[in-house]
Design a protein around this motif. Structure first.
Motif, PDB file in Angstrom:
ATOM      1  N   UNK A   1       0.839  -1.196   0.000  1.00 35.91           N
ATOM      2  CA  UNK A   1       0.000   0.000   0.000  1.00 35.91           C
ATOM      3  C   UNK A   1       0.878   1.252   0.000  1.00 35.91           C
ATOM      4  N   UNK A   2       1.926   1.214   0.816  1.00 36.64           N
ATOM      5  CA  UNK A   2       2.840   2.355   0.890  1.00 36.64           C
ATOM      6  C   UNK A   2       3.511   2.623  -0.454  1.00 36.64           C
ATOM      7  N   UNK A   3       3.950   1.535  -1.117  1.00 35.99           N
ATOM      8  CA  UNK A   3       4.615   1.705  -2.416  1.00 35.99           C
ATOM      9  C   UNK A   3       3.620   2.250  -3.450  1.00 35.99           C
ATOM     10  N   UNK A   4       2.426   1.677  -3.470  1.00 34.00           N
ATOM     11  CA  UNK A   4       1.430   2.120  -4.460  1.00 34.00           C
ATOM     12  C   UNK A   4       1.007   3.573  -4.265  1.00 34.00           C
ATOM     13  N   UNK A   5       0.805   3.968  -3.008  1.00 35.30           N
ATOM     14  CA  UNK A   5       0.179   5.273  -2.798  1.00 35.30           C
ATOM     15  C   UNK A   5       1.114   6.361  -2.280  1.00 35.30           C
ATOM     16  N   UNK A   6       2.206   5.985  -1.623  1.00 30.08           N
ATOM     17  CA  UNK A   6       3.155   6.997  -1.157  1.00 30.08           C
ATOM     18  C   UNK A   6       4.318   7.142  -2.144  1.00 30.08           C
ATOM     19  N   UNK A   7       4.872   6.006  -2.567  1.00 28.32           N
ATOM     20  CA  UNK A   7       6.028   6.069  -3.467  1.00 28.32           C
ATOM     21  C   UNK A   7       5.574   6.375  -4.895  1.00 28.32           C
ATOM     22  N   UNK A   8       4.633   5.582  -5.384  1.00 25.99           N
ATOM     23  CA  UNK A   8       4.174   5.749  -6.764  1.00 25.99           C
ATOM     24  C   UNK A   8       3.036   6.761  -6.874  1.00 25.99           C
ATOM     25  N   UNK A   9       2.471   7.137  -5.745  1.00 31.76           N
ATOM     26  CA  UNK A   9       1.371   8.110  -5.707  1.00 31.76           C
ATOM     27  C   UNK A   9       0.250   7.724  -6.678  1.00 31.76           C
ATOM     28  N   UNK A  10      -0.038   6.432  -6.673  1.00 26.08           N
ATOM     29  CA  UNK A  10      -1.126   5.939  -7.511  1.00 26.08           C
ATOM     30  C   UNK A  10      -0.761   5.747  -8.978  1.00 26.08           C
ATOM     31  N   UNK A  11       0.487   6.070  -9.332  1.00 28.50           N
ATOM     32  CA  UNK A  11       0.913   5.955 -10.731  1.00 28.50           C
ATOM     33  C   UNK A  11       1.777   4.736 -10.977  1.00 28.50           C
ATOM     34  N   UNK A  12       2.661   4.872 -11.945  1.00 26.43           N
ATOM     35  CA  UNK A  12       3.557   3.772 -12.306  1.00 26.43           C
ATOM     36  C   UNK A  12       5.003   4.233 -12.202  1.00 26.43           C
ATOM     37  N   UNK A  13       5.928   3.281 -12.327  1.00 24.92           N
ATOM     38  CA  UNK A  13       7.346   3.645 -12.354  1.00 24.92           C
ATOM     39  C   UNK A  13       7.608   4.446 -13.613  1.00 24.92           C
ATOM     40  N   UNK A  14       8.478   5.421 -13.508  1.00 26.89           N
ATOM     41  CA  UNK A  14       8.759   6.273 -14.661  1.00 26.89           C
ATOM     42  C   UNK A  14       9.819   5.619 -15.552  1.00 26.89           C
ATOM     43  N   UNK A  15       9.954   6.164 -16.743  1.00 24.12           N
ATOM     44  CA  UNK A  15      10.984   5.672 -17.663  1.00 24.12           C
ATOM     45  C   UNK A  15      12.366   5.825 -17.015  1.00 24.12           C
ATOM     46  N   UNK A  16      12.564   6.898 -16.264  1.00 21.53           N
ATOM     47  CA  UNK A  16      13.854   7.113 -15.590  1.00 21.53           C
ATOM     48  C   UNK A  16      14.104   6.044 -14.520  1.00 21.53           C
ATOM     49  N   UNK A  17      13.041   5.663 -13.815  1.00 24.68           N
ATOM     50  CA  UNK A  17      13.190   4.614 -12.800  1.00 24.68           C
ATOM     51  C   UNK A  17      13.658   3.315 -13.455  1.00 24.68           C
TER      52      UNK A  17
END
Ligand SMILES: [Zn+2]
Length: 182
Positions: A68-84
């Protein structure tokens, strides 16, 4: 509850709603074909997480919390970026070339990425930019919080955690050291 995502049936191309959970088959309501949504790098929630860190949460029955933390705090509901994703390709390239070594420690902040040590001087290439590193420095994927804290333009932190050679950053380095777990 899980948010429904729109996906396409791989057989007939019909638009389907998917609850975002991997490992559970989806049946197409148009053609009836059954398939397993595959995680692409961009939406694999565990992409950046050190397996040992993940296992600790699993052991403590708190894997849901981390997810949950990764989905909503780290990714803020989005996806990994091209830079990631470029970060991962680059660190894999450097590891293969013998320029960095994965340490038995991970960053204390979620998603707990693994920490690498430079075995020689080199350059980290990301998003068309070159970041030099020196032998002995540590390299870690920088989450948005780490990026803000160290004022980083790119999702990579290259730092010298072994001494206080850079006086100005000493306090930050002490914090960063506390931010590491073995
Ligand atoms: Zn279908």
């Amino acid at each position: 509850m899980a948010q429904l995502e729109k996906i396409q049936c791989p057989s007939c191309g019909a638009p389907l709603e998917w609850d975002g959970r991997y490992g559970q088959s989806v049946t197409c309501s148009y053609c009836g074909s059954v398939f397993l949504p595959a995680a692409s790098a961009a939406d694999d929630v565990w992409l950046m997480t050190d397996p040992v860190a993940r296992a600790r949460y699993e052991f403590n029955n708190t894997l849901d919390k981390l997810e949950h933390d990764i989905r909503f705090e780290v990714l803020r509901g989005g996806k990994w970026s091209a830079q990631d994703r470029t970060y991962l390709e680059e660190i894999a390239r450097l590891e293969k070339a013998g320029l960095v070594r994965r340490l038995a420690s991970f960053w204390a902040i979620s998603p707990h990425p693994p920490v690498y040590r430079a075995l020689a001087d080199g350059e980290f290439h990301i998003g068309g930019q070159k970041l030099p590193f020196r032998k002995g420095q540590e390299i870690v994927w920088a989450c948005p919080m780490t990026r803000d804290r160290f004022d980083l333009p790119l999702p990579v932190l290259i730092a010298d955690f072994q001494g206080a050679r850079v006086q100005k950053l000493c306090g930050e380095m002490v914090n960063a050291m506390q931010g590491r777990m073995s």
